[in-house]
Design a protein around this motif. Structure first.
Motif, PDB file in Angstrom:
ATOM      1  N   TYR A   1       0.851  -1.182   0.000  1.00  0.00           N
ATOM      2  CA  TYR A   1       0.000   0.000   0.000  1.00  0.00           C
ATOM      3  C   TYR A   1       0.892   1.239   0.000  1.00  0.00           C
ATOM      4  O   TYR A   1       1.968   1.233   0.602  1.00  0.00           O
ATOM      5  CB  TYR A   1      -0.893   0.038   1.246  1.00  0.00           C
TER       6      TYR A   1
ATOM      7  N   PHE B   1       0.772   5.596   0.575  1.00  0.00           N
ATOM      8  CA  PHE B   1      -0.022   6.657   1.185  1.00  0.00           C
ATOM      9  C   PHE B   1       0.649   8.010   0.971  1.00  0.00           C
ATOM     10  O   PHE B   1       1.876   8.112   0.884  1.00  0.00           O
ATOM     11  CB  PHE B   1      -0.130   6.451   2.714  1.00  0.00           C
TER      12      PHE B   1
ATOM     13  N   TYR C   1       0.435  11.431   3.281  1.00  0.00           N
ATOM     14  CA  TYR C   1      -0.053  12.100   4.484  1.00  0.00           C
ATOM     15  C   TYR C   1       0.352  13.559   4.411  1.00  0.00           C
ATOM     16  O   TYR C   1       1.419  13.904   3.896  1.00  0.00           O
ATOM     17  CB  TYR C   1       0.552  11.496   5.757  1.00  0.00           C
TER      18      TYR C   1
ATOM     19  N   ARG D   1      -4.703   7.078  -0.403  1.00  0.00           N
ATOM     20  CA  ARG D   1      -4.050   5.790  -0.328  1.00  0.00           C
ATOM     21  C   ARG D   1      -4.255   5.046  -1.638  1.00  0.00           C
ATOM     22  O   ARG D   1      -5.234   5.271  -2.339  1.00  0.00           O
ATOM     23  CB  ARG D   1      -4.570   4.950   0.828  1.00  0.00           C
TER      24      ARG D   1
ATOM     25  N   ASP E   1      -4.108  -1.800   6.617  1.00  0.00           N
ATOM     26  CA  ASP E   1      -3.165  -0.933   5.952  1.00  0.00           C
ATOM     27  C   ASP E   1      -3.140   0.488   6.483  1.00  0.00           C
ATOM     28  O   ASP E   1      -2.080   1.101   6.560  1.00  0.00           O
ATOM     29  CB  ASP E   1      -3.465  -0.895   4.450  1.00  0.00           C
ATOM     30  N   THR E   2      -4.258   1.051   6.846  1.00  0.00           N
ATOM     31  CA  THR E   2      -4.308   2.478   7.097  1.00  0.00           C
ATOM     32  C   THR E   2      -4.244   2.815   8.575  1.00  0.00           C
ATOM     33  O   THR E   2      -5.018   2.301   9.370  1.00  0.00           O
ATOM     34  CB  THR E   2      -5.578   3.086   6.485  1.00  0.00           C
TER      35      THR E   2
END
Lengths: 116, 113
Positions: A33, A35, A37, A50, B100-101
């Protein structure tokens, strides 16, 4: 070991214009994954967007979109119609898809300045 | 709006003091994390709790002592800190450890005199 690289320590953009922040990563995994931020001066680390590696479609969230190039291991963030509230540190992060590997691997960050 | 809250927002303490940082999440998550962040740097993982049990301690000095009283709360007890421990301390949570988050709280700015 996985690594994440943000090559732009600082970027500036005129309000209402579009800016792209770059992120590259290195991994031998196929499942992971990614991301972006955002951390404004208020300190709150906010999830912007994401992307699951198995999805070919680029993720979008309102004015934020990514250009995910899996073969090139690139994950850039595009901010359209920049607003003053977009000023922040932006961190790119990687997480393995393996359940046992919970760690977020972070880039060094890019400071985004919005010029009024 | 964040669903991870942290108190206090700011904390100043002497090297002999004992203080605690608190974190609460309202999302029903079962994994919670403590991070330390120095200025202009990404966060560094300190501790991970999964189902109220300490899963990971990233070689953090014993002057930092985590506690997870229940699935919604996470504390970080501080004792005999050093000036170099001054930093932003972030709490995060995720549904479970494998999810995942991670979602972050607003952080506590700690200054050690």
């Amino acid at each position: 070991a996985q690594t994440v690289t943000q090559s732009q320590p600082e970027m500036s953009v005129q309000e209402a214009e579009t800016v792209t922040l770059s992120c590259t990563y290195d991994t031998s995994e196929s499942d992971y994954y990614l991301f972006w931020y955002k951390q404004p001066p208020s300190r709150q680390m906010i999830l912007v967007i994401r992307q699951e590696a198995y999805k070919q479609q680029n993720a979008t969230e309102n004015r934020f979109s990514v250009n995910f190039q899996k073969a090139a291991k690139s994950f850039s963030l595009k901010i359209s119609d920049s607003q003053l509230g977009d000023a922040a540190m932006y961190f790119c992060a990687y997480r393995s898809g393996e359940d046992s590997n919970y760690q977020l691997i972070w880039g060094a960050g890019t400071k985004l300045i919005i010029k009024p | 709006d964040t669903e991870v809250t942290q108190t206090p927002k700011h904390l100043v303490m002497g090297m002999t003091n004992k203080k605690s940082l608190k974190c609460e999440q309202h999302m029903g998550h079962r994994a919670m994390y403590w991070y330390k962040q120095k200025a202009k740097k990404p966060p560094e993982l300190m501790f991970v709790y999964s189902y109220e049990k300490l899963s990971i301690n990233e070689s953090v000095p014993s002057r930092f002592s985590p506690e997870c009283p229940n699935s919604s709360l996470l504390n970080l007890h501080l004792h005999a800190l050093q000036p170099e421990d001054s930093a932003l301390y972030l709490c995060a949570s995720s549904q479970v450890l494998a999810t995942d988050t991670q979602y972050f709280g607003p952080g506590t700015r700690l200054t050690v005199l």
